[in-house]
Write a protein that holds these residues in place. Structure first.
Motif, short mmCIF file in Angstrom:
data_model
loop_
_atom_site.label_atom_id
_atom_site.label_comp_id
_atom_site.label_asym_id
_atom_site.label_seq_id
_atom_site.Cartn_x
_atom_site.Cartn_y
_atom_site.Cartn_z
N LYS A 21 0.83 -1.21 0.00
CA LYS A 21 0.00 0.00 0.00
C LYS A 21 0.86 1.26 0.00
N ARG A 76 0.95 4.05 -2.89
CA ARG A 76 0.74 5.47 -2.62
C ARG A 76 1.87 6.31 -3.21
N PRO A 87 -5.80 9.34 -1.78
CA PRO A 87 -6.92 9.28 -0.85
C PRO A 87 -6.58 9.95 0.48
N VAL A 142 -7.43 9.10 3.51
CA VAL A 142 -7.15 8.18 4.60
C VAL A 142 -5.68 7.79 4.52
N SER A 143 -4.97 7.93 5.62
CA SER A 143 -3.55 7.58 5.62
C SER A 143 -3.39 6.07 5.49
N VAL A 144 -2.27 5.66 4.99
CA VAL A 144 -1.97 4.23 4.85
C VAL A 144 -2.01 3.57 6.22
N GLU A 185 -3.73 4.52 8.91
CA GLU A 185 -5.11 4.41 9.36
C GLU A 185 -5.83 3.27 8.64
N GLN A 186 -5.61 3.17 7.34
CA GLN A 186 -6.24 2.09 6.57
C GLN A 186 -5.77 0.72 7.08
N LYS A 231 -7.51 -0.05 10.32
CA LYS A 231 -8.89 -0.47 10.10
C LYS A 231 -8.94 -1.93 9.65
N GLU A 232 -8.06 -2.28 8.72
CA GLU A 232 -8.05 -3.64 8.21
C GLU A 232 -7.65 -4.64 9.30
#
Length: 133
Positions: A74, A78, A89, A91-93, A95-96, A99-100
């Motif tokens: 990711k 980016r 995007p 959303v920061s890497v 943060e993503q 979340k995952e």
């Protein structure tokens, strides 16, 4: 930034591409131009030295940590977007990835028959802690 002295390569251009030079990702001909500029310009040489020291410190302190392969891909994706001039995007890497990871933990907890509070601690509390940091 400019040191006020005339140079073949402008200080701002040098500083914009400083990490390419530090990471040895710059074509050889451009590297020679950068070196000439650094030899002539003490403010840029000072900035180069500082960035080089930071890079060594990060490598020494964090160079042994394993990076999840999905996070690595990711981040590289980016970087490719940024280099191509495309929008990135919001959303920061990181943060993503968080979340995952939380989704994977919830799925694992569901398979084990426990809720998120029992399996991994309160998701809401972790989120608040992460935001506070």
């Amino acid at each position: 930034m400019s040191c006020g002295e005339p140079h073949e390569k402008d200080c701002s251009e040098v500083l914009d591409h400083l990490y390419e030079y530090l990471d040895r990702e710059m074509p050889a001909g451009e590297c020679a131009d950068f070196q000439v500029h650094l030899d002539e310009c003490s403010p840029c040489l000072e900035k180069y030295g500082l960035e080089q020291a930071v890079k060594k410190l990060v490598k020494r302190c964090c160079g042994h940590d394993d990076v999840p392969s999905d996070l690595r891909s990711k981040v590289l994706g980016r970087i490719d977007l940024i280099r191509a001039g495309e929008t990135v995007p919001e959303v920061s890497v990181l943060e993503q990835a968080k979340k995952e990871q939380a989704q994977r933990e919830r799925a694992a907890a569901s398979e084990e028959g426990t809720g998120p509070d029992e399996a991994t601690g309160s998701t809401d509390a972790r989120t608040k802690t992460a935001r506070a940091e």
